[in-house]
Design an enzyme around this catalytic site. Structure first.
Site, PDB file in Angstrom:
ATOM      1  N   SER A  80       7.994   1.037 -41.902  1.00 39.37           N
ATOM      2  CA  SER A  80       6.606   1.111 -41.443  1.00 39.37           C
ATOM      3  C   SER A  80       6.045   2.522 -41.395  1.00 39.37           C
ATOM      4  O   SER A  80       4.827   2.701 -41.462  1.00 39.37           O
ATOM      5  CB  SER A  80       6.467   0.460 -40.064  1.00 39.37           C
ATOM      6  OG  SER A  80       7.357   1.049 -39.135  1.00 39.37           O
ATOM      7  N   HIS A 125       3.327   5.303 -34.185  1.00 32.95           N
ATOM      8  CA  HIS A 125       3.334   5.430 -35.640  1.00 32.95           C
ATOM      9  C   HIS A 125       2.221   6.377 -36.078  1.00 32.95           C
ATOM     10  O   HIS A 125       1.256   6.608 -35.347  1.00 32.95           O
ATOM     11  CB  HIS A 125       3.108   4.061 -36.307  1.00 32.95           C
ATOM     12  CG  HIS A 125       4.336   3.227 -36.394  1.00 32.95           C
ATOM     13  ND1 HIS A 125       4.940   2.687 -35.290  1.00 32.95           N
ATOM     14  CD2 HIS A 125       5.084   2.824 -37.471  1.00 32.95           C
ATOM     15  CE1 HIS A 125       6.003   1.988 -35.675  1.00 32.95           C
ATOM     16  NE2 HIS A 125       6.110   2.067 -36.982  1.00 32.95           N
TER      17      HIS A 125
END
Length: 300
Positions: A53, A279
């Protein structure tokens, strides 16, 4: 390193854990603007991007790839545009582990299948899910509420003999990384290969910003060192495999989860710019693309 639905809904469970721990924090969503890539004169590259990811860019518009949650402005897409490649395949997938290089991940075929003898450039961003990073962050976030000034997370991962479980996981992941790099070389023997590390998630100094980012003060340096150890292992394995290592940690220092919103490239528990928790946002992916380009262009 977020988990996807194909892994039993762990992505959703991790987000739920983040959300519960973030009850103490109040944030508002604002959009991020991605840096525009500048094309250069190179052509003819046949580029394949593999990864998890941190490569795919979950939550960053525009999203493609179904459960793989790929962004149209993730670092592979930006790198491909800056290199003006002839062909580009991004098979990165949120939740990917090293095993997913060889086997399907939900509807996403084995990532190594994208390679062939015509491939000239490969980037690989993998390893975080092999040590369970998403679950680690979720666990640490929940524990922080009980002891915000202490080290509840570090205590959680202390083994009975006094050693650290996460250090052992990193050591155990090293041969898996080595196997991935060998498989890449076997399938794409003419390709330049770059193994991409992870960006600066926790602040590079200090004790964090609890409760905005719900990690206990003593656990911030602990998790920072876990990530640095993971990156050090990746760099070592890259060297052993004679491939390039891309440091994305150094270029993102100061733009971590605790940075002011305008300077933040890695989002926290409740993203203020489109991204998955913990993230990179679009600016973070652009910074990672710059680091990748600097390495692969020099290797050209």
């Amino acid at each position: 390193m977020a988990q996807v639905h194909g892994r039993g809904g762990q992505y959703g469970k991790t987000l739920a854990a983040f959300g519960a721990a973030a009850a103490l924090a109040a944030t508002a969503a604002t959009p991020a603007t991605a840096a525009q890539p500048a094309s250069d004169s190179r052509g003819g590259e046949r580029y394949v991007a593999l990864g998890d990811s941190y490569t795919s860019g979950p939550g960053i518009p525009e999203q493609t790839g179904g459960d793989c949650l790929r962004s149209s402005v993730n670092y592979p897409a930006l790198t491909a545009a800056m290199l003006n490649v002839a062909t580009f395949k991004d098979v990165s997938c949120s939740g990917a582990k090293t095993d997913d290089m060889w086997s399907a991940q939900g509807a996403n075929p084995a990532q190594l299948n994208a390679l062939d003898k015509r491939t000239t450039l490969v980037t690989v961003g993998i390893g975080g899910n092999d040590i369970g990073f998403g679950d680690i962050i979720g666990t640490c976030a929940k524990l922080s509420v009980s002891d915000p000034a202490g080290t509840p997370c570090k205590k959680q991962y202390a083994a009975a003999d006094g050693s650290d479980q996460l250090a052992a996981r990193i050591t155990g992941a090293a041969p898996k990384i080595a196997a991935v790099l060998k498989a890449v070389h076997d399938r794409a023997p003419r390709a330049r290969v770059a193994l991409v590390g992870y960006p600066s998630i926790m602040p590079d100094s200090g004790t964090g910003c609890f409760p905005a980012v719900p990690i206990a003060a003593g656990d911030v340096p602990y998790l920072r060192n876990v990530e640095k150890s993971l990156n050090a292992m990746l760099k070592k394995e890259a060297g052993k495999a004679h491939v390039r290592y891309v440091d994305t940690y150094g270029p993102t220092v100061g733009h971590d989860t605790c940075a002011p919103a305008a300077d933040r490239w890695i989002e926290g528990v409740k993203p203020e710019s489109p991204a998955a928790p913990f993230h990179p946002n679009a600016k973070g992916e652009a910074a990672m693309a710059g680091a990748v380009l600097n390495v692969v262009a020099r290797a050209h």
